[in-house]
Scaffold this active site. Structure first.
Site, mmCIF file in Angstrom:
data_model
loop_
_atom_site.group_PDB
_atom_site.id
_atom_site.type_symbol
_atom_site.label_atom_id
_atom_site.label_comp_id
_atom_site.label_asym_id
_atom_site.label_seq_id
_atom_site.Cartn_x
_atom_site.Cartn_y
_atom_site.Cartn_z
ATOM 1 N N TYR A 153 -8.000 1.314 -1.949
ATOM 2 C CA TYR A 153 -8.704 0.170 -1.368
ATOM 3 C C TYR A 153 -8.771 -0.996 -2.359
ATOM 4 C CZ TYR A 153 -10.074 3.668 2.096
ATOM 5 O OH TYR A 153 -10.062 4.654 3.044
HETATM 6 C C1 COA Z 1 -7.148 8.229 0.462
HETATM 7 C C2 COA Z 1 -5.812 8.747 0.989
HETATM 8 C C3 COA Z 1 -5.746 8.538 2.490
HETATM 9 C C4 COA Z 1 -4.694 7.931 0.342
HETATM 10 O O1 COA Z 1 -3.453 8.462 0.776
HETATM 11 P P1 COA Z 1 -2.265 8.667 -0.276
HETATM 12 O O2 COA Z 1 -1.020 8.810 0.499
HETATM 13 O O3 COA Z 1 -2.643 9.720 -1.224
HETATM 14 O O4 COA Z 1 -2.412 7.267 -1.028
HETATM 15 P P2 COA Z 1 -1.428 6.114 -1.515
HETATM 16 O O5 COA Z 1 -0.609 5.682 -0.403
HETATM 17 O O6 COA Z 1 -2.261 5.053 -2.095
HETATM 18 O O7 COA Z 1 -0.712 6.798 -2.681
HETATM 19 C C5 COA Z 1 -1.522 7.282 -3.725
HETATM 20 C C6 COA Z 1 -0.860 7.228 -5.073
HETATM 21 O O8 COA Z 1 0.543 7.338 -4.942
HETATM 22 C C7 COA Z 1 1.169 6.287 -5.643
HETATM 23 N N1 COA Z 1 2.349 5.902 -4.850
HETATM 24 C C8 COA Z 1 2.380 5.008 -3.850
HETATM 25 N N2 COA Z 1 3.635 4.919 -3.369
HETATM 26 C C9 COA Z 1 4.383 5.798 -4.063
HETATM 27 C C10 COA Z 1 5.721 6.175 -4.012
HETATM 28 N N3 COA Z 1 6.568 5.614 -3.128
HETATM 29 N N4 COA Z 1 6.128 7.123 -4.872
HETATM 30 C C11 COA Z 1 5.283 7.682 -5.742
HETATM 31 N N5 COA Z 1 3.973 7.368 -5.835
HETATM 32 C C12 COA Z 1 3.546 6.422 -5.011
HETATM 33 C C13 COA Z 1 0.157 5.194 -5.702
HETATM 34 O O9 COA Z 1 0.384 4.370 -6.821
HETATM 35 C C14 COA Z 1 -1.115 5.948 -5.802
HETATM 36 O O10 COA Z 1 -1.392 6.338 -7.115
HETATM 37 P P3 COA Z 1 -2.915 6.559 -7.606
HETATM 38 O O11 COA Z 1 -3.606 7.483 -6.648
HETATM 39 O O12 COA Z 1 -2.777 7.134 -8.951
HETATM 40 O O13 COA Z 1 -3.556 5.202 -7.588
HETATM 41 C C15 COA Z 1 -5.602 10.236 0.636
HETATM 42 O O14 COA Z 1 -5.526 10.370 -0.760
HETATM 43 C C16 COA Z 1 -6.653 11.145 1.200
HETATM 44 O O15 COA Z 1 -6.520 11.587 2.336
HETATM 45 N N6 COA Z 1 -7.696 11.432 0.393
HETATM 46 C C17 COA Z 1 -8.741 12.364 0.793
HETATM 47 C C18 COA Z 1 -9.529 11.861 1.957
HETATM 48 C C19 COA Z 1 -10.156 10.520 1.691
HETATM 49 O O16 COA Z 1 -10.807 10.309 0.695
HETATM 50 N N7 COA Z 1 -9.987 9.608 2.647
HETATM 51 C C20 COA Z 1 -10.592 8.314 2.601
HETATM 52 C C21 COA Z 1 -11.980 8.433 3.108
HETATM 53 S S1 COA Z 1 -12.679 6.832 3.343
#
Ligand code: COA
Length: 192
Positions: A153
């Site tokens: 975020y």
């Molecule tokens: C929050 C959530 C939805 C984010 O989804 P995600 O796919 O993990 O997130 P992103 O798309 O931002 O990617 C996350 C990481 O991958 C990295 N990334 C993004 N694109 C990438 C790629 N193409 N290749 C490698 N890494 C990548 C980002 O830099 C980020 O790194 P960081 O976490 O160290 O900052 C997920 O982590 C989740 O479900 N979390 C648990 C539930 C939760 O908290 N939901 C939100 C409640 S409000």
């Protein structure tokens, strides 16, 4: 499973498809949040009700070969009388409430299965969900902490609206974060 080995597709779901896959949605929700599967039954009615709200929209990340649900994001137009809307309003002074809540899209849930996190799927879901939303702001709440959700975020320009906010029935402090719309850039590729 190694996420490098799966291919995914980002799709939009209408209300009907969302409700058809409701159990899968709830499974992804409890798994991503680390909640007990026992919560699925008690959340089902609430989430089904959300699908009836104005400007409901949902995006899903699926494995095309199997149809398996890997991630979900949904929200709707936030309006007076809704529980979350009123809770957030109660924490804001009048100018802030007018600024953030008068034409607001609520991002209700955004989740990616743990095995597929860290590859940009969550960001792609968030961008796709908000793409084309007509509201002037988007608001969400997320538990306080150094989490992937917070990093995502912040990276996308969400700012503090309320911090360490307590919602009734939940002992955890939450951050309420907001951002003006629209996003400038188009959704990135949704492939993991
Ligand atoms: C929050 C959530 C939805 C984010 O989804 P995600 O796919 O993990 O997130 P992103 O798309 O931002 O990617 C996350 C990481 O991958 C990295 N990334 C993004 N694109 C990438 C790629 N193409 N290749 C490698 N890494 C990548 C980002 O830099 C980020 O790194 P960081 O976490 O160290 O900052 C997920 O982590 C989740 O479900 N979390 C648990 C539930 C939760 O908290 N939901 C939100 C409640 S409000």
């Amino acid at each position: 499973m190694n996420p490098e080995e799966i291919s995914t597709e980002l799709v939009r779901w209408d209300r009907r498809e969302f409700l058809r896959r409701l159990d899968d949605v709830l499974r992804v929700y409890v798994t991503a949040m680390g909640y007990s599967p026992g919560l699925i039954g008690s959340r089902r009615g609430f989430v089904a009700g959300h699908a009836q709200r104005d400007d409901f929209r949902a995006v899903a990340t699926i494995e095309p070969a199997t149809g398996r649900l890997v991630g979900i994001g949904y929200g709707y137009h936030s309006g007076p009388g809704q529980w979350w809307h009123e809770q957030v309003r109660a924490g804001l002074d009048r100018p802030a409430a007018r600024y953030w809540l008068s034409d607001c899209f609520e991002l209700v849930e955004l989740h990616v299965m743990p095995y597929a996190q860290g590859h940009g799927l969550g960001e792609a879901q968030l961008r796709a969900l908000l793409d084309g939303v007509k509201a002037t702001s988007v608001l969400l709440s997320t538990p306080e902490g150094d989490t992937r959700a917070w990093r995502l975020y912040r990276r996308l320009g969400f700012v503090d609206v309320l911090r360490n906010y307590l919602f009734p029935g939940d002992a955890r402090p939450f951050g309420v974060l907001g951002r003006l719309l629209p996003f400038d850039s188009p959704p990135p590729s949704a492939s993991a």
